[in-house]
Write a protein that holds these residues in place. Structure first.
Motif, mmCIF file in Angstrom:
data_model
loop_
_atom_site.group_PDB
_atom_site.id
_atom_site.type_symbol
_atom_site.label_atom_id
_atom_site.label_comp_id
_atom_site.label_asym_id
_atom_site.label_seq_id
_atom_site.Cartn_x
_atom_site.Cartn_y
_atom_site.Cartn_z
ATOM 1 N N UNK A 13 0.831 -1.208 0.000
ATOM 2 C CA UNK A 13 0.000 0.000 0.000
ATOM 3 C C UNK A 13 0.862 1.253 0.000
ATOM 4 N N UNK A 14 0.523 2.174 -0.908
ATOM 5 C CA UNK A 14 1.191 3.466 -1.000
ATOM 6 C C UNK A 14 0.135 4.565 -0.897
ATOM 7 N N UNK A 15 0.406 5.579 -0.079
ATOM 8 C CA UNK A 15 -0.570 6.651 0.135
ATOM 9 C C UNK A 15 0.092 8.016 -0.079
ATOM 10 N N UNK A 16 -0.606 8.939 -0.779
ATOM 11 C CA UNK A 16 0.001 10.238 -1.109
ATOM 12 C C UNK A 16 -0.136 11.264 0.012
ATOM 13 N N UNK A 17 0.954 12.029 0.241
ATOM 14 C CA UNK A 17 0.943 13.110 1.229
ATOM 15 C C UNK A 17 1.787 14.269 0.709
ATOM 16 N N UNK A 18 1.293 15.480 0.934
ATOM 17 C CA UNK A 18 2.015 16.674 0.506
ATOM 18 C C UNK A 18 3.285 16.855 1.326
ATOM 19 N N UNK A 19 4.337 17.328 0.671
ATOM 20 C CA UNK A 19 5.575 17.664 1.361
ATOM 21 C C UNK A 19 5.413 19.047 1.976
ATOM 22 N N UNK A 20 5.662 19.170 3.266
ATOM 23 C CA UNK A 20 5.461 20.461 3.933
ATOM 24 C C UNK A 20 6.762 21.227 4.138
ATOM 25 N N UNK A 21 7.894 20.614 3.815
ATOM 26 C CA UNK A 21 9.161 21.354 3.864
ATOM 27 C C UNK A 21 9.332 22.128 2.558
ATOM 28 N N UNK A 22 10.247 23.100 2.586
ATOM 29 C CA UNK A 22 10.547 23.878 1.384
ATOM 30 C C UNK A 22 11.659 23.192 0.596
ATOM 31 N N UNK A 23 11.724 23.430 -0.718
ATOM 32 C CA UNK A 23 12.748 22.762 -1.542
ATOM 33 C C UNK A 23 14.177 22.964 -1.050
ATOM 34 N N UNK A 24 14.473 24.120 -0.438
ATOM 35 C CA UNK A 24 15.828 24.396 0.021
ATOM 36 C C UNK A 24 16.130 23.823 1.397
ATOM 37 N N UNK A 25 15.130 23.292 2.095
ATOM 38 C CA UNK A 25 15.367 22.682 3.402
ATOM 39 C C UNK A 25 16.237 21.443 3.255
ATOM 40 N N UNK A 26 17.001 21.151 4.285
ATOM 41 C CA UNK A 26 17.916 20.013 4.232
ATOM 42 C C UNK A 26 17.234 18.699 4.602
#
Length: 499
Positions: A239-252
């Motif tokens: 099972x795979x479930x989608x979730x939005x990424x809440x970090x910013x692209x430049x975050x490490x």
């Protein structure tokens, strides 16, 4: 270190050097003209075959009826026939002969006419969305049906590198487009699978939500608003479930906020709840937050369930960089893709990166971003409290305007909420902290008055305003306001991402 497990990509089923690049007919269903003629006599009315029965005659099933309708219209146009008048047996024979012609140029021309719904010699994103709808129906693909706007954006991005908003030179892109739809989208869907180390886990009161900070894999690049599919083998290996990424692209690191909203997420939150037992507990008001402490087992990730991610995937919110003015709206956990955008803008404000924060004329790329978050419980404000305080400290309303609404509270001015307002005023003077949101961003009462919101934006800004909404698709008031208040001076361009 995150492990990268590359997946084998399929070979393309299309070979441009062969005649199977495009075939409109399935000869396993209708083998010859005689079969078509028989079906014509079964379906005709007063000697004419009409659009609704065309698909049946040439061997299409019920799922392909919308495609058959479009094909009927295209062939009628090519033969200068009025579609509503129906066609004779002789005209059907002409349709049949054209569809089975061993001529790729003709087949590609028909295909382009199918895509170019308004006959302007280019294919827009809206037209691709229509195409994907009958593609999903004909192939019984829910995975496309549920992500039509996202996939349309991906296709436009692939074949419109100059950002014109449409595909214009069809002869040069028709063949690669066909390969793309079979192989490219499959590649996007497959993506790459990473096993990621959990750096930190925070579980909020009543196992309502878990916030995960994950190690960012090498070469993992994404844009604000992207999402990933998450797998936990302890719960269900497949099972795979989608979730939005809440970090910013430049975050490490990568961050995800996963709410308990079903069987799988309930089990995931419970497992992380057990993993952080014995960790630091914070109680603010009625909100309990428990997170890991710094010991060797937590630092190594041994106490956490094994997490795999697949992605990243594009979402409609990625289009936000096209606009200088943004209206970002999230209901409940629908705030998650918007939080990533806010972090991205805030990082640009904090670091003063000219190549990202200004355009070629030296002007600010973002004039203003209005964020509206509507939630039913005050506990929810704890999820993104750090971001709220960060915005208050570094931006102070210059670029980002925060509007956090607690829908369970009666509107300000209602006698039943007067003392809530009084308490907020007092507490803010003492601590500069709102006692409801527990952050420097004041919680507003009830739901926003959308009419007032749109009138304000229309008064203060002209040109295109990007409106990004994430929440229940049944809530259409925002879309209605976008249409109502758009005119020659101000255009509200609506984008919806479901939760």
């Amino acid at each position: 270190m995150a492990n990268e497990n590359s997946t084998q990509q399929p070979s393309s089923p299309f070979d441009p050097n062969k005649n199977n690049l495009l075939s409109f007919l399935d000869f396993s269903v209708v083998k010859s003209w005689d079969d078509v003629k028989t079906k014509f006599h079964q379906q005709m009315v007063n000697g004419k075959l009409f659009k609704k029965n065309f698909g049946v005659c040439i061997g299409f099933d019920e799922r392909s009826k919308h495609f058959a309708y479009e094909l009927f219209d295209v062939l009628s146009k090519r033969k200068k026939i009025k579609p509503d008048d129906g066609i004779t047996l002789q005209q059907l024979k002409e349709f049949w002969d054209e569809l089975k012609r061993d001529d790729q140029e003709t087949r590609l021309a028909i295909f382009f006419d199918l895509c170019d719904l308004n006959d302007d010699d280019k294919i827009s994103k809206e037209e691709i969305e229509t195409i994907l709808k009958w593609t999903a129906s004909a192939n019984n693909l829910k995975s496309i049906e549920n992500q039509i706007e996202n996939y349309a954006s991906l296709i436009i991005k692939e074949f419109d590198p100059d950002g014109n908003g449409s595909i214009e030179t069809w002869k040069y892109v028709a063949i690669p487009m066909l390969v793309y739809t079979s192989e490219g989208i499959y590649t996007i869907i497959k993506k790459q699978i990473y096993e990621v180390k959990v750096l930190k886990a925070t579980v909020y009161s009543k196992n309502d939500l878990v916030a995960l900070r994950l190690e960012k894999p090498k070469r993992f690049k994404y844009e604000s608003g992207s999402y990933v599919y998450v797998n936990c083998e302890d719960i269900a290996a497949c099972e795979w479930h989608p979730f939005s990424i809440t970090s910013a692209p430049d975050d490490e690191y990568l961050s995800l906020h996963i709410r308990n909203a079903g069987d799988w997420t309930e089990k995931l939150v419970e497992r992380f709840g057990k993993a952080v037992e014995g960790g630091k507990i914070t109680k603010i008001g009625g909100i309990h937050r428990q997170e890991n402490i710094n010991d060797s087992k937590w630092e190594s990730g041994e106490k956490y369930p094994k997490i795999l991610i697949k992605g990243p995937y594009g979402a409609v919110t990625q289009d936000y960089k096209k606009y200088k003015v943004l209206l970002l709206i999230g209901f409940g956990t629908g705030a998650t893709p918007m939080i990533s955008i806010l972090k991205d803008i805030l990082n640009q404000i904090k670091t003063h990166e000219k190549e990202k924060s200004t355009d070629e004329n030296g002007e600010s790329k973002f004039k203003k971003a209005y964020f509206y978050w509507i939630t039913r419980t005050e506990e929810s404000f704890e999820w993104f409290k750090g971001v709220m305080n960060d915005v208050a400290e570094h931006d102070n309303g210059r670029v980002i305007e925060m509007n956090n609404h607690l829908s369970s509270i009666k509107r300000e001015g209602d006698p039943r909420s007067v003392f809530v307002t009084i308490l907020q005023n007092i507490q803010t003077k003492i601590e500069e902290i709102d006692f409801i949101s527990r952050s420097r961003i004041r919680a507003r009462h009830g739901k926003p008055d959308w009419e007032t919101v749109f009138l304000k934006l229309k008064k203060e800004h002209s040109g295109k305003i990007g409106v990004f909404f994430c929440g229940d698709s049944s809530f259409n008031e925002v879309a209605i306001k976008c249409r109502k208040h758009s005119d020659d001076s101000t255009q509200f361009e609506y984008h919806h991402e479901g939760t």
